[in-house]
Every structure is written in structure tokens, then in C-alpha cells.
Design an enzyme around this catalytic site. Sequence first.
Site, PDB file in Angstrom:
ATOM      1  N   ASP A  89       0.820  -1.209   0.000  1.00 51.90           N
ATOM      2  CA  ASP A  89       0.000   0.000   0.000  1.00 51.90           C
ATOM      3  C   ASP A  89       0.856   1.263   0.000  1.00 51.90           C
ATOM      4  O   ASP A  89       0.337   2.366  -0.014  1.00 51.90           O
ATOM      5  CB  ASP A  89      -0.980   0.000   1.184  1.00 51.90           C
ATOM      6  CG  ASP A  89      -0.275  -0.136   2.520  1.00 51.90           C
ATOM      7  OD1 ASP A  89       0.758  -0.827   2.570  1.00 51.90           O
ATOM      8  OD2 ASP A  89      -0.759   0.430   3.507  1.00 51.90           O
ATOM      9  N   GLU A  90       2.181   1.111   0.016  1.00 50.02           N
ATOM     10  CA  GLU A  90       3.046   2.277  -0.048  1.00 50.02           C
ATOM     11  C   GLU A  90       3.529   2.479  -1.480  1.00 50.02           C
ATOM     12  O   GLU A  90       3.649   1.518  -2.229  1.00 50.02           O
ATOM     13  CB  GLU A  90       4.234   2.096   0.901  1.00 50.02           C
ATOM     14  CG  GLU A  90       3.820   2.280   2.348  1.00 50.02           C
ATOM     15  CD  GLU A  90       5.018   2.267   3.278  1.00 50.02           C
ATOM     16  OE1 GLU A  90       5.964   3.026   3.037  1.00 50.02           O
ATOM     17  OE2 GLU A  90       5.000   1.489   4.225  1.00 50.02           O
TER      18      GLU A  90
END
Length: 109
Positions: A89-90
Site C-alpha cells: 500500500d506504499e
Amino acid sequence: MICPKCGHLMRPKKEKNAIVFECPVCGFISAGNGNLKVSRHVARRPEDNVIVIDNPEKLIALPVDEDVVCPKCGNRGAYVQVVQTRSADEPPTRIYTCTKCKYTWREYT
Ligand SMILES: [Zn+2]
Ligand SMILES: [Zn+2]
């Protein structure tokens, strides 16, 4: 040995070839010879590792971004790799390698 910073009991710790006292609470380190130094416990993150591209054939297969300027030699143009370093999710990290001097650096998007 009591930590002068927070008053906690310090623990002896072997560092290189000397014994130092380390506070388990605040990380203060007292060297046995009386010299005091504050130790910053910086966790080593995996993205701090230097990326070494040792295979030039691999580089040639990479796309070249002509808008990127090498911070080392000022050459315009760098090979781009997009690497997902941490959790999905980064945002991914872009790794640039100068087409001229092969200097490698990264940019967080
Ligand atoms: Zn302490
Ligand atoms: Zn360069």
C-alpha cells in the site's frame, strides 16, 4: 552503573573490542574510559541498502528516462527501475542509474 539521563540501570555491552554500558530504556551509551556518547538507535531499514547493479546487460534492458538529471555528473538520462520496497500500500521507489557514469540513486514517488 546508572544511566545519567534517565536513572535506569545500564547493561554492559560488548562493542568492537571494548565493553560499554548501554541504557536499555533511552539508549544512552557510556564507554568504560569515561567518554560519554549518546547513541541513536536508528533501525536499519531495508531501503537504506545500497542498490548495486553489477550486470550492465541488465541495465541496457531497462527503460531510460531522458528527463532525469544525474546528481553526480549532470548527465541527462537515467535507467529507471520501479521497486516495491515495503508493503504494497506504499508507493514504489524509483531507482535511477545514470547512463553515463552509472551512478545509482533513488527517488520516492
Ligand atoms: Zn537511560
Ligand atoms: Zn552520472
